[in-house]
Motif scaffolding. Structure first.
Motif, mmCIF file in Angstrom:
data_model
loop_
_atom_site.group_PDB
_atom_site.id
_atom_site.type_symbol
_atom_site.label_atom_id
_atom_site.label_comp_id
_atom_site.label_asym_id
_atom_site.label_seq_id
_atom_site.Cartn_x
_atom_site.Cartn_y
_atom_site.Cartn_z
ATOM 1 N N THR A 1 20.448 11.654 17.698
ATOM 2 C CA THR A 1 21.009 10.321 17.777
ATOM 3 C C THR A 1 22.486 10.390 17.402
ATOM 4 O O THR A 1 22.870 11.097 16.462
ATOM 5 N N THR B 1 14.616 14.394 18.236
ATOM 6 C CA THR B 1 15.689 14.065 19.161
ATOM 7 C C THR B 1 16.994 13.944 18.392
ATOM 8 O O THR B 1 17.016 13.977 17.159
ATOM 9 N N LYS C 1 17.945 21.422 18.686
ATOM 10 C CA LYS C 1 18.520 20.160 18.222
ATOM 11 C C LYS C 1 19.333 20.364 16.944
ATOM 12 O O LYS C 1 20.413 19.784 16.775
ATOM 13 N N ARG D 1 12.598 23.705 20.545
ATOM 14 C CA ARG D 1 13.257 22.418 20.743
ATOM 15 C C ARG D 1 13.901 21.941 19.438
ATOM 16 O O ARG D 1 15.050 21.480 19.426
ATOM 17 N N ALA E 1 8.306 15.271 18.697
ATOM 18 C CA ALA E 1 9.372 15.046 19.677
ATOM 19 C C ALA E 1 10.680 14.721 18.960
ATOM 20 O O ALA E 1 11.175 13.592 19.009
#
Length: 324
Positions: free
Chosen positions: A91, A89, A193, A189, A87
């Motif tokens: 920041t 992500t 990102k 994904r 997962a």
């Protein structure tokens, strides 16, 4: 937590906020990790700037991410975090140049910061100003992004081999391709990102390259140009990888459709093959008074043979046509 790094690469962790707000004279980098409101007020009092809050960092407007206020340069970029997990992500990290000091505000622990801190002592003394440190930090961030992209490409290549190069002798689960769709979604994904991060870094570099502190430092200026070219190359490569993922997704869906069509094809042919025997059995199952075959001694074997022949003929016809 506030950690201050001096020009001699020594670090000082600021814990006691009850003392008068000040930093050692040779501090060039102030790293704020998940700062509390008290720590934000402490840094604001020392540097005379307004420290952006966590909510401010989430603003996506370029004017809110790249600006100059009270002679301090404020820049925000989105970095990939948790790239090793399922997962990943983004920041948001703030970079502030206040005089000769660099201030970073982050609410995560990207690996690029740990790599930069570990190599901080190897920097030449002429690279230990706030602007020069930021240029080197951005170089480390881009190198880490390139490493993540390279790892993703290798994993996608292995996934492509699994999808297209499946060994027929090895029995695979019936939902094998469906499981691979989840892997493809995970890689999509990650690449998304990375592209978002590279886009934000590109905008930051363009803005950073124009500030006087960089224009007056020839080496840092050239480094920024090199980093910008690297970001452009990585963005193009990431776009190419994204196109490959799209192709892999379409191909996987196509293979799933082919497998489903093959199953439906088998049932369709089976129904056509057994239709003539069913017709024969239906005829001889009718209760008419006059049916000459019912009085034959060989009537029963004759009807069975007729059903077998009516099934075999369509079967070999389909084989001859190449439909089986």
């Amino acid at each position: 937590m506030i950690t201050a790094y001096c020009s001699n690469c020594k670090s000082v962790e600021i814990r006691d906020l009850s003392q008068p707000a000040s930093f050692p004279e040779h501090v060039v980098w102030i790293d704020m990790v998940e700062p509390s409101r008290e720590e934000e007020l402490y840094v604001e009092k020392v540097l005379g700037i307004e420290v952006p809050t966590r909510e401010d960092l989430k603003d996506i407007e370029p004017s809110a991410r790249l600006y100059i206020e009270n002679d301090a340069v404020f820049m925000t970029a989105s970095l990939v975090w948790k790239a090793e997990t399922d997962a990943p992500t983004l920041t948001d990290v703030a970079f502030i140049l206040a005089g000769n000091r660099l201030v970073t505000i982050r609410y995560a622990h990207p690996k690029s910061f740990a790599l930069f801190i570990a190599a901080l002592h190897r920097l030449p003394e002429n690279w230990r100003s706030g602007a020069a440190l930021l240029a080197k930090l951005l170089e480390t961030i881009v190198d880490r992004t390139a490493e993540i992209l390279e790892t993703s490409v290798s994993r996608i290549d292995i996934l492509s081999t699994h999808v297209f190069g499946r060994a027929k002798k090895v029995r695979k689960p019936s939902n094998y391709l469906e499981q691979k769709l989840r892997d493809i979604a995970g890689h999509h994904r990650m690449i998304s990102k990375l592209r978002d991060s590279l886009g934000s870094l590109s905008r930051l570099l363009t803005f950073f390259h124009t500030i006087p502190a960089i224009q007056q430092d020839h080496e840092a200026k050239e480094l920024c140009r090199t980093i910008s070219r690297d970001i452009q190359s990585l963005s193009e490569h990431a776009a190419f990888v994204a196109a490959n993922i799209t192709f892999l997704l379409d191909a996987s869906l196509g293979l799933i459709n082919i497998e489903q069509n093959s199953i439906i094809k088998i049932f369709s042919i089976a129904s056509v093959v057994f239709l003539p025997p069913t017709l024969v059995a239906s005829v001889y199952g009718m209760n008419f008074q006059v049916m000459p075959e019912l009085a034959w001694t060989a009537g029963y074997p004759f009807s069975l043979a007729l059903m077998v022949i009516s099934a075999v003929i369509p079967f070999f016809f389909f084989r001859w046509k190449g439909w089986l």
